[in-house]
Design a protein around this motif. Sequence first.
Motif, short mmCIF file in Angstrom:
data_model
loop_
_atom_site.label_atom_id
_atom_site.label_comp_id
_atom_site.label_asym_id
_atom_site.label_seq_id
_atom_site.Cartn_x
_atom_site.Cartn_y
_atom_site.Cartn_z
N PHE A 1 -8.73 -2.11 -34.69
CA PHE A 1 -10.20 -2.08 -34.66
C PHE A 1 -10.82 -2.34 -36.03
O PHE A 1 -11.89 -2.92 -36.13
N THR A 2 -10.16 -1.92 -37.09
CA THR A 2 -10.78 -2.02 -38.42
C THR A 2 -10.40 -3.30 -39.16
O THR A 2 -11.16 -3.77 -40.02
N SER A 3 -9.25 -3.86 -38.87
CA SER A 3 -8.81 -5.05 -39.61
C SER A 3 -9.60 -6.28 -39.20
O SER A 3 -9.98 -6.43 -38.03
N LYS A 4 -9.78 -7.16 -40.18
CA LYS A 4 -10.48 -8.42 -39.89
C LYS A 4 -9.52 -9.60 -39.93
O LYS A 4 -9.93 -10.76 -40.05
N LYS A 5 -8.23 -9.32 -39.83
CA LYS A 5 -7.21 -10.40 -39.84
C LYS A 5 -6.66 -10.57 -38.42
O LYS A 5 -6.30 -9.59 -37.75
N TRP A 6 -6.59 -11.84 -38.00
CA TRP A 6 -6.09 -12.13 -36.65
C TRP A 6 -4.65 -11.66 -36.46
O TRP A 6 -4.29 -11.13 -35.42
N THR A 7 -3.84 -11.87 -37.50
CA THR A 7 -2.42 -11.50 -37.37
C THR A 7 -2.28 -10.00 -37.15
O THR A 7 -1.48 -9.55 -36.32
N ASP A 8 -3.08 -9.21 -37.85
CA ASP A 8 -3.02 -7.75 -37.66
C ASP A 8 -3.37 -7.38 -36.22
O ASP A 8 -2.72 -6.53 -35.61
N LYS A 9 -4.39 -8.03 -35.72
CA LYS A 9 -4.86 -7.67 -34.36
C LYS A 9 -3.80 -8.05 -33.31
O LYS A 9 -3.51 -7.28 -32.39
N ILE A 10 -3.24 -9.26 -33.45
CA ILE A 10 -2.30 -9.73 -32.42
C ILE A 10 -1.01 -8.93 -32.47
O ILE A 10 -0.48 -8.49 -31.44
N ILE A 11 -0.50 -8.72 -33.68
CA ILE A 11 0.73 -7.93 -33.81
C ILE A 11 0.49 -6.49 -33.33
O ILE A 11 1.33 -5.89 -32.66
N GLY A 12 -0.68 -5.97 -33.66
CA GLY A 12 -1.02 -4.63 -33.21
C GLY A 12 -1.09 -4.53 -31.69
O GLY A 12 -0.62 -3.55 -31.10
N ALA A 13 -1.65 -5.56 -31.05
CA ALA A 13 -1.75 -5.57 -29.59
C ALA A 13 -0.36 -5.57 -28.96
O ALA A 13 -0.11 -4.91 -27.95
N ILE A 14 0.55 -6.30 -29.57
CA ILE A 14 1.93 -6.32 -29.06
C ILE A 14 2.59 -4.96 -29.27
O ILE A 14 3.27 -4.42 -28.40
N ALA A 15 2.34 -4.38 -30.45
CA ALA A 15 2.96 -3.08 -30.76
C ALA A 15 2.45 -1.99 -29.81
O ALA A 15 3.21 -1.09 -29.43
N ILE A 16 1.17 -2.08 -29.44
CA ILE A 16 0.61 -1.10 -28.50
C ILE A 16 1.43 -1.06 -27.21
O ILE A 16 1.71 0.02 -26.68
N ILE A 17 1.81 -2.24 -26.73
CA ILE A 17 2.58 -2.32 -25.48
C ILE A 17 3.86 -1.50 -25.59
O ILE A 17 4.17 -0.67 -24.74
N LEU A 18 4.56 -1.72 -26.68
CA LEU A 18 5.86 -1.05 -26.84
C LEU A 18 5.70 0.46 -26.99
O LEU A 18 6.41 1.24 -26.35
N PHE A 19 4.75 0.86 -27.84
CA PHE A 19 4.57 2.30 -28.07
C PHE A 19 4.07 3.02 -26.83
O PHE A 19 4.52 4.12 -26.51
N LEU A 20 3.17 2.37 -26.11
CA LEU A 20 2.60 3.01 -24.92
C LEU A 20 3.65 3.16 -23.81
O LEU A 20 3.74 4.20 -23.15
N LEU A 21 4.46 2.12 -23.63
CA LEU A 21 5.52 2.21 -22.62
C LEU A 21 6.48 3.34 -22.96
O LEU A 21 6.94 4.07 -22.09
N ARG A 22 6.76 3.49 -24.24
CA ARG A 22 7.68 4.56 -24.65
C ARG A 22 7.03 5.92 -24.45
O ARG A 22 7.67 6.89 -24.04
N LEU A 23 5.75 6.01 -24.76
CA LEU A 23 5.04 7.27 -24.64
C LEU A 23 4.94 7.74 -23.19
O LEU A 23 4.97 8.93 -22.89
N LEU A 24 4.84 6.77 -22.28
CA LEU A 24 4.69 7.11 -20.87
C LEU A 24 5.97 7.68 -20.26
O LEU A 24 5.94 8.31 -19.20
N LEU A 25 7.13 7.43 -20.94
CA LEU A 25 8.42 7.95 -20.46
C LEU A 25 8.62 7.66 -18.97
O LEU A 25 8.94 8.54 -18.18
N ILE A 26 8.44 6.39 -18.62
CA ILE A 26 8.52 6.00 -17.21
C ILE A 26 9.94 6.24 -16.70
O ILE A 26 10.93 5.82 -17.30
N LYS A 27 10.03 6.93 -15.59
CA LYS A 27 11.34 7.29 -15.05
C LYS A 27 11.32 7.25 -13.54
O LYS A 27 10.30 7.48 -12.93
#
Lengths: 52, 383
Positions: free
Chosen positions: A26-52
């Motif tokens: 939300f705070t960064s004004k660099k495209w690379t930060d936003k895109i990499i962050g969006a990808i990272a969200i996927i991984l962290f959220l899936l792990r946090l959900l502990l889908i079983k």
Amino acid sequence: MLYTILMVIYLIILAFVLAMVVWIIFTSKKWTDKIIGAIAIILFLLRLLLIK
Amino acid sequence: MRNLLENKRTNLIITLLLVLGSLVVVWVTGKQYYDFRHDDYQFSGPNVTRVEKFSDYNPNLINTIGDSDIFVIEGSVSSNGPSLLILGGTHPNEPSGQLTSVLFLENLEVEVGTVYIITEANRSAYSATNPQEGSPMYYDIPTDNGVRTFKYGSRATSFVDQWPNPDIFVHPASGQKLSNQDTRNLNRSYPGRIDGYYTERVAYAITQLIIQNDITMTIDLHEASPEYMTNNAIVAHPGAAMNIASHAYLYLELAGITIKTETSPSNLRGLSHRELGLYTDTLAFLCETSNASQGRIHGIFTEDLIVSGEDKFYQKAEELGLLAARPTTIHERVARHMATIIQIVDSYNAIYNPTNQDNQSLIIQNMPSYSDVMTNGIGKYLQ
């Protein structure tokens, strides 16, 4: 018991890092930060959900 | 492009869209994983006498994914006499193992003796595919009753069911040090431990099944990549099992089925053919067939690769003489396993009951022949 405590600590750390990534997206004004962050969200959220 | 992000409102909209996109991906992939993990197949057979559970032999598996079914077919004339355990689904990325066990489950008639069939030895490994392989999750076999879909899983127990794992797996029974990933490999976990890691608990249940029922023969069904040396083979525990395997080898070769025999190596521990032969009285065998989808050389991983075994890179490797065994269709792999099991039983009977005394032979019937399956495909013989 030890396993449960470690798991809780692990999830707290995970949630904290996820919050930091969201903050950076939300705070960064660099495209690379936003895109990499969006990808990272996927991984962290899936792990946090502990889908079983 | 950067100017777009200088504007606060535009920056916010773009960021929200990216986050929304991430959430959509989380939803789609999370749901796909959940559905695959909970997609439970209900196997059954017309001649099954009773169904037991792994938890009957290890209570630590109750209410876990590892509580697989054990299908028992007792002899219609007599259940006394020799018995056989057909072990399918140890490695769910080796589909002919499970398919062969299902073929027996849905066709086999037992006249004398008892046959135990396991179709999903490691159910946790059916809940996910191997990371970074990009493999399909399912494959189809056409049958006379329509298309039948089977799961294609992983070699090892899912991390969801067993984590954390040690960097080095010390096989408890022998003290041998194995790699970290073998902690989750059922075929490195025998004889198992009642309260060990999840995979060891499953191995313990299977070992106890054999001990408590005094199962005469155990045949563990596997596949190997075409470049792997132990291929199209019967691996047998030294001694009596090896004698039977040698007898079976001769008759399979006479029937035109090229196969080889190998003695279970004493310096690699945890495998079914080694440990079940050591810790139980069963005659332990393991069979391998050639599966291109397991190898390292293949191209894009498709369902067709699993079923047909056809791949241009493997074709090239075969032309160059680099393969231990030719990649084959799943029909041939199942036919080979089926013929090997039937011959092992015949060889046991020939060696241990040459004069055909009552209740001394395991009498099984109603299975298609090798040529039947090769000609018609396995779908013809599935429900």
